[in-house]
Write a protein that holds these residues in place. Structure first.
Motif, PDB file in Angstrom:
ATOM      1  N   GLU A  71       0.978  17.066  -3.282  1.00 20.70           N
ATOM      2  CA  GLU A  71       1.335  17.274  -1.879  1.00 20.70           C
ATOM      3  C   GLU A  71       1.829  15.970  -1.244  1.00 20.70           C
ATOM      4  O   GLU A  71       2.856  15.947  -0.560  1.00 20.70           O
ATOM      5  CB  GLU A  71       0.120  17.801  -1.120  1.00 20.70           C
ATOM      6  N   LEU A  72       1.079  14.878  -1.480  1.00 26.58           N
ATOM      7  CA  LEU A  72       1.465  13.603  -0.894  1.00 26.58           C
ATOM      8  C   LEU A  72       2.783  13.086  -1.476  1.00 26.58           C
ATOM      9  O   LEU A  72       3.636  12.557  -0.752  1.00 26.58           O
ATOM     10  CB  LEU A  72       0.364  12.564  -1.109  1.00 26.58           C
ATOM     11  N   LEU A  73       2.942  13.238  -2.791  1.00 25.67           N
ATOM     12  CA  LEU A  73       4.172  12.771  -3.421  1.00 25.67           C
ATOM     13  C   LEU A  73       5.393  13.546  -2.934  1.00 25.67           C
ATOM     14  O   LEU A  73       6.484  12.984  -2.770  1.00 25.67           O
ATOM     15  CB  LEU A  73       4.072  12.882  -4.944  1.00 25.67           C
ATOM     16  N   SER A  74       5.219  14.845  -2.690  1.00 20.06           N
ATOM     17  CA  SER A  74       6.348  15.641  -2.191  1.00 20.06           C
ATOM     18  C   SER A  74       6.762  15.188  -0.795  1.00 20.06           C
ATOM     19  O   SER A  74       7.931  15.251  -0.426  1.00 20.06           O
ATOM     20  CB  SER A  74       5.981  17.129  -2.167  1.00 20.06           C
ATOM     21  N   LYS A  75       5.793  14.686  -0.003  1.00 25.44           N
ATOM     22  CA  LYS A  75       6.098  14.204   1.340  1.00 25.44           C
ATOM     23  C   LYS A  75       6.693  12.792   1.306  1.00 25.44           C
ATOM     24  O   LYS A  75       7.593  12.456   2.076  1.00 25.44           O
ATOM     25  CB  LYS A  75       4.837  14.187   2.211  1.00 25.44           C
ATOM     26  N   ASP A  94     -12.155  17.839  -3.200  1.00 22.81           N
ATOM     27  CA  ASP A  94     -11.753  18.713  -4.305  1.00 22.81           C
ATOM     28  C   ASP A  94     -10.235  18.642  -4.549  1.00 22.81           C
ATOM     29  O   ASP A  94      -9.470  18.250  -3.673  1.00 22.81           O
ATOM     30  CB  ASP A  94     -12.137  20.160  -3.985  1.00 22.81           C
ATOM     31  N   ASP A  95      -9.846  19.066  -5.746  1.00 23.06           N
ATOM     32  CA  ASP A  95      -8.448  19.228  -6.160  1.00 23.06           C
ATOM     33  C   ASP A  95      -7.611  17.963  -5.928  1.00 23.06           C
ATOM     34  O   ASP A  95      -6.611  17.982  -5.192  1.00 23.06           O
ATOM     35  CB  ASP A  95      -7.807  20.397  -5.421  1.00 23.06           C
ATOM     36  N   PRO A  96      -7.972  16.835  -6.536  1.00 24.46           N
ATOM     37  CA  PRO A  96      -7.163  15.606  -6.375  1.00 24.46           C
ATOM     38  C   PRO A  96      -5.741  15.766  -6.879  1.00 24.46           C
ATOM     39  O   PRO A  96      -4.816  15.197  -6.300  1.00 24.46           O
ATOM     40  CB  PRO A  96      -7.933  14.561  -7.190  1.00 24.46           C
ATOM     41  N   GLY A 144       0.837  -1.183   0.000  1.00 22.81           N
ATOM     42  CA  GLY A 144       0.000   0.000   0.000  1.00 22.81           C
ATOM     43  C   GLY A 144       0.880   1.244   0.000  1.00 22.81           C
ATOM     44  O   GLY A 144       1.989   1.239   0.548  1.00 22.81           O
ATOM     45  N   GLY A 145       0.397   2.324  -0.617  1.00 25.95           N
ATOM     46  CA  GLY A 145       1.222   3.513  -0.818  1.00 25.95           C
ATOM     47  C   GLY A 145       1.774   4.126   0.450  1.00 25.95           C
ATOM     48  O   GLY A 145       2.883   4.682   0.447  1.00 25.95           O
ATOM     49  N   GLY A 146       1.057   4.003   1.571  1.00 29.37           N
ATOM     50  CA  GLY A 146       1.507   4.643   2.797  1.00 29.37           C
ATOM     51  C   GLY A 146       2.303   3.753   3.722  1.00 29.37           C
ATOM     52  O   GLY A 146       2.840   4.217   4.734  1.00 29.37           O
ATOM     53  N   LEU A 204      -7.810   8.701   0.231  1.00 31.01           N
ATOM     54  CA  LEU A 204      -6.975   9.884   0.412  1.00 31.01           C
ATOM     55  C   LEU A 204      -7.148  10.911  -0.709  1.00 31.01           C
ATOM     56  O   LEU A 204      -6.615  12.007  -0.638  1.00 31.01           O
ATOM     57  CB  LEU A 204      -5.502   9.475   0.504  1.00 31.01           C
ATOM     58  N   LEU A 205      -7.897  10.541  -1.754  1.00 35.34           N
ATOM     59  CA  LEU A 205      -8.128  11.475  -2.854  1.00 35.34           C
ATOM     60  C   LEU A 205      -9.559  11.988  -2.895  1.00 35.34           C
ATOM     61  O   LEU A 205      -9.966  12.622  -3.870  1.00 35.34           O
ATOM     62  CB  LEU A 205      -7.788  10.808  -4.198  1.00 35.34           C
TER      63      LEU A 205
END
Length: 487
Positions: free
Chosen positions: A446-450, A438-440, A393-395, A434-435
């Motif tokens: 934001e998530l990818l930068s973290k 609004d604004d997916p 899973g991504g997280g 998590l998506l």
């Protein structure tokens, strides 16, 4: 089929010293599982001077078969009831088979396994010229095997000429019956010629022979001395038709790299290790008339892939990355290509909880879901899970404890993907909690930068996936981890 033990389980094993790092249990317990054979294989470390006691103990405990490794391959012979002619000629035994009267008969499947490994690579020794590099303990049986297989000529090269000459003389003497040097063995019907040479004189060999098959029998190139080869002159390698290095840690030694660069066919000693084990397994499961279990090519390939992963310390292949990076598709392809089991950690958690991940988030919150992920990975580590492709899973890698556990579990591959690619792949997927909202695209960035730097920290290998076909990504992973697969 799964391994199991009960009152009918037969015990087999390995005797030697040391034996803690042996891969033989992986070979034999895998073959037992594949063939549905009720046996278990374990290593036994035998103290110096106790080999006779070990054989007596094995007979008393009704152990059905044993492999023998250093330093007891010759020392074990006086304690055997019978010995196979090949093993007797070589003067070393590595496989013991229980006889009808309760003792053991000794065989040498190292050499028959080596011959089978060569043939698997399309190499036949009859009528060929063979160059053996080194004059240590393994050089003598290899030279003997070459004469058995009717090679035209065998050269033994060693730093010390006298040791190379000793090997040549020992092989010639082994051809004599009962030590009678006037009575040559039938193995020399083809008039196999043997010649000793100092390693420093190898250029003379290049003037004599246009092409030859080289077998590297020294410890040069063995980890950690991975950047050395016993001969580094490229002119030598230009004469190679094929090259075998009995070293298999690493799988591709400097010797094999130079041979491959010169266009020669190459393979490592891992194939010899595999085939000697297969030969032993088949001997143990033979009825005395040549009938019994025969290991198929597909089974051989599957066990070999397990050995390659073990050598490369990649017991499991673990795919991490952001949603939409292709983990699910690529993991399925890897599973098929490498004949490994597949696990999607999100799906595994859903199966255990019997509710969807969305429901876990809604009812219990994200922290509870993350705890489920940690528990799952902890279990896999504790259970010593091997031979699996995991799609995370991504997280999951965000927790530090998880990253430490993943390092124990296998090789971690980060499928790196740009935010724009992710958005195109997941924009219509309503199952991504998590998506939601609004604004997916903004949330993705934001998530990818973290997460990006954490994914990179956790990874053993990074593969960029943008604009690539999933199959090409899978092949890139296999090559990046130094694995092999059957195309």
């Amino acid at each position: 089929m799964q391994n199991y033990t009960d009152g009918n389980t037969s015990t087999y094993g390995l005797i030697g010293n040391p034996v803690k790092h042996t891969m033989s249990p992986l070979i034999h317990n895998s073959l037992a599982r594949m063939t549905g054979t009720n046996l278990v294989y374990v290593p036994f470390e035998v103290a110096e001077g106790k080999i006779g006691d070990a054989i007596k103990g094995a007979e008393a405990l009704n152990i059905q078969g044993l492999n023998v490794t250093v330093p007891y391959k010759s020392d074990v012979i006086p304690f055997l009831e019978e010995i196979d002619p090949l093993a007797e000629g070589i003067g070393a035994v590595n496989t013991l088979v229980r006889t009808s009267t309760g003792g053991f008969k000794g065989y040498n499947t190292d050499m028959s396994g080596l011959l089978r490994a060569m043939r698997d690579e399309g190499i036949e020794l009859e009528g060929e010229t063979v160059v053996i590099l080194g004059a240590g303990g393994v050089a003598r049986p290899v030279a003997y095997l070459c004469t058995q297989a009717h090679a035209r000529k065998v050269y033994v090269l060693n730093r010390t000429y006298e040791k190379a000459l000793d090997v040549v003389e020992e092989v010639r003497n082994a051809a004599s019956a009962d030590g009678d040097t006037d009575k040559p063995s039938e193995i020399f019907d083809m008039e196999t010629e043997l010649e000793a040479m100092a390693l420093s004189d190898y250029k003379e060999l290049l003037e004599k022979e246009d092409k030859f098959f080289a077998i590297q029998c020294t410890s040069v190139g063995l980890f950690p001395d991975v950047n050395s080869a016993v001969i580094e002159d490229k002119a030598f390698y230009s004469h190679l038709s094929a090259g075998l290095d009995l070293v298999y840690r690493p799988l591709e030694t400097k010797f094999l790299e130079l041979a491959k660069e010169a266009g020669a066919k190459t393979f490592s000693g891992l194939k010899m290790l595999l085939y000697q084990g297969i030969e032993a397994f088949e001997l143990w499961n033979e009825d005395g008339e040549g009938n019994g279990i025969k290991i198929t090519k597909d089974q051989i390939d599957e066990v070999y892939e397990s050995l390659v992963r073990e050598v490369n310390d990649a017991g499991n292949i673990i795919l991490e990355g952001f949603m939409g990076s292709g983990k699910t598709t690529v993991s399925r392809m890897l599973s098929d290509m490498l004949m490994m089991e597949l696990m999607d950690t999100d799906k595994a958690i859903e199966d255990m909880a019997e509710i969807s991940i969305n429901d876990i988030f809604e009812r219990y919150g994200e922290e509870e879901f993350r705890e489920c992920e940690t528990n799952l990975i902890s279990y896999l580590v504790e259970d010593n899970t091997r031979g699996m492709v995991l799609s995370l899973g991504g997280g999951l890698p965000m927790r530090e404890v998880n990253r430490h556990l993943l390092k124990e579990l296998g090789k971690v591959v980060y499928l790196r993907t740009k935010p724009e690619t992710v958005y195109e792949r997941v924009k219509d997927d309503t199952t991504r909690p998590l998506l939601a909202g609004d604004d997916p695209m903004g949330k993705i960035k934001e998530l990818l930068s973290k997460r990006g730097s954490i994914y990179e920290e956790a990874a053993d290998l990074i593969v960029d996936t943008d604009g690539k076909d999933p199959e090409d990504i899978a092949i890139e992973i296999i090559k990046g981890l130094g694995l092999e697969f059957k195309e």
